[in-house]
Write a protein that holds these residues in place. Sequence first.
Motif, PDB file in Angstrom:
ATOM      1  N   VAL A 249       4.211  33.967 -31.682  1.00  0.00           N
ATOM      2  CA  VAL A 249       5.508  33.736 -30.749  1.00  0.00           C
ATOM      3  C   VAL A 249       6.531  32.850 -31.812  1.00  0.00           C
ATOM      4  O   VAL A 249       6.015  31.984 -32.527  1.00  0.00           O
ATOM      5  N   THR A 250       7.714  33.235 -31.485  1.00  0.00           N
ATOM      6  CA  THR A 250       8.729  32.756 -32.615  1.00  0.00           C
ATOM      7  C   THR A 250       9.952  31.792 -31.658  1.00  0.00           C
ATOM      8  O   THR A 250      10.699  31.160 -32.419  1.00  0.00           O
ATOM      9  N   THR A 251       9.994  32.129 -30.372  1.00  0.00           N
ATOM     10  CA  THR A 251      11.149  31.539 -29.769  1.00  0.00           C
ATOM     11  C   THR A 251      10.767  31.785 -28.318  1.00  0.00           C
ATOM     12  O   THR A 251      10.238  32.855 -27.918  1.00  0.00           O
ATOM     13  N   VAL A 252      11.050  30.787 -27.224  1.00  0.00           N
ATOM     14  CA  VAL A 252      10.486  30.926 -25.789  1.00  0.00           C
ATOM     15  C   VAL A 252      11.740  30.448 -25.055  1.00  0.00           C
ATOM     16  O   VAL A 252      12.322  29.263 -25.194  1.00  0.00           O
ATOM     17  N   VAL A 253      12.338  31.380 -24.115  1.00  0.00           N
ATOM     18  CA  VAL A 253      13.384  31.059 -23.406  1.00  0.00           C
ATOM     19  C   VAL A 253      13.042  31.217 -21.848  1.00  0.00           C
ATOM     20  O   VAL A 253      12.647  32.292 -21.422  1.00  0.00           O
ATOM     21  N   PRO A 254      13.045  30.237 -20.989  1.00  0.00           N
ATOM     22  CA  PRO A 254      12.968  30.147 -19.509  1.00  0.00           C
ATOM     23  C   PRO A 254      14.266  30.975 -19.154  1.00  0.00           C
ATOM     24  O   PRO A 254      15.146  30.137 -19.491  1.00  0.00           O
ATOM     25  N   HIS A 255      14.021  31.736 -18.180  1.00  0.00           N
ATOM     26  CA  HIS A 255      15.352  32.555 -17.737  1.00  0.00           C
ATOM     27  C   HIS A 255      15.253  33.148 -16.384  1.00  0.00           C
ATOM     28  O   HIS A 255      14.342  34.170 -16.471  1.00  0.00           O
ATOM     29  N   GLN A 256      15.720  32.716 -15.405  1.00  0.00           N
ATOM     30  CA  GLN A 256      15.740  33.451 -14.238  1.00  0.00           C
ATOM     31  C   GLN A 256      14.208  33.566 -13.845  1.00  0.00           C
ATOM     32  O   GLN A 256      13.802  34.665 -13.238  1.00  0.00           O
ATOM     33  N   GLY A 257      13.647  32.328 -13.677  1.00  0.00           N
ATOM     34  CA  GLY A 257      12.194  32.331 -13.241  1.00  0.00           C
ATOM     35  C   GLY A 257      11.093  33.196 -14.118  1.00  0.00           C
ATOM     36  O   GLY A 257      10.034  33.221 -13.708  1.00  0.00           O
ATOM     37  N   HIS A 258      11.512  33.256 -15.318  1.00  0.00           N
ATOM     38  CA  HIS A 258      10.575  34.187 -16.134  1.00  0.00           C
ATOM     39  C   HIS A 258      10.351  33.444 -17.590  1.00  0.00           C
ATOM     40  O   HIS A 258      11.492  32.634 -17.703  1.00  0.00           O
ATOM     41  N   ILE A 259       9.462  33.858 -18.119  1.00  0.00           N
ATOM     42  CA  ILE A 259       9.384  33.111 -19.608  1.00  0.00           C
ATOM     43  C   ILE A 259       9.367  34.244 -20.397  1.00  0.00           C
ATOM     44  O   ILE A 259       8.531  35.191 -20.656  1.00  0.00           O
ATOM     45  N   PHE A 260      10.546  34.378 -21.384  1.00  0.00           N
ATOM     46  CA  PHE A 260      10.777  35.341 -22.287  1.00  0.00           C
ATOM     47  C   PHE A 260      10.489  34.680 -23.808  1.00  0.00           C
ATOM     48  O   PHE A 260      10.760  33.677 -24.170  1.00  0.00           O
ATOM     49  N   ALA A 261       9.482  35.298 -24.287  1.00  0.00           N
ATOM     50  CA  ALA A 261       8.850  34.817 -25.325  1.00  0.00           C
ATOM     51  C   ALA A 261       8.813  35.842 -26.534  1.00  0.00           C
ATOM     52  O   ALA A 261       8.356  37.139 -26.169  1.00  0.00           O
TER      53      ALA A 261
END
Length: 312
Positions: free
Chosen positions: A212-224
Amino acid sequence: MRARESERPFPDPNPERSRPVVPPPEPTAGHWAGAPSACLADGKIHLAYRLRRPVGEGRGYAVVIARATDDGERFETLGTVHKDRLDTESLERPALVRTEEGRWRLYVSCATPGTKHWRVEVLEADSPERLAGASADVVLPGSAGVGVKDPVILRHGGKWHLWASCHPLEEWDEADRMVTDYATSADGLDWTWHGTVLRGRPGLWDARGARVTTVVPHQGHIFAYYDGRASAAENYEERTGLALGTGIGGVLLAQGDAPIAESAHHGSGLRYLCAVPLPGGYGWRLYYEATRADGAHELRTEVHRGSRPRVR
């Protein structure tokens, strides 16, 4: 669980719309500028990145701390951490963080001399200009059986969250294998591990490992966004994939059977993707390390303007 591109915090990376930020130390294979970590503070993007020479010529020899002089394409150097001041054979991806108290931390990946082991040390100062001169302390020691490197750190919900690349060390020739483990902390220094949340998938492009290189919480999800490779031969030329989660510390589900981004040049490497909100909050800027036609790696950026990022 699948996420259409329209549901993502920003479109897939595309090196054709990117611009160079930092060139490699030399225009030949084995010379790299990249492994970025960016954060937004006081309306300016701050960036830490690694410089590397080939094996036998110094490997990862410096981590540079810099501040943008515009909206994120041009930077002034604030300080440089050279590997000679740390007990390490090589430096890898850093993590640059500003605490809620206004302090600055630089988490640095360090190769333990004479081994395949990695650990993470932290430097702390009251300004980014003073980080390079700060004392270093081991914060993620790893163990005799596992090396730990390339931390991704996020403050969310009143807690510190960390995703790190972990390498099993039982067999010397297999130490390039990697999974991503997750940890939490109350202060960003004393961490509790919660296990593996992302690993490679047999028979696919990420079979050898997933970092994993970046994690973005977005609209109820976790985008990794993560680096993957199919074999040991692809070490150093990882491509970028996307994984999705429903809880910030939960298992991440890799999306699709192919990477979402790669370089068009030698080795196809496009790795260490980092995403940071634009100054003013309307859109995202991406940084990543990409392979050039001459085999060297450079640090590149692309911008995605739009509505204010909804990170919660």
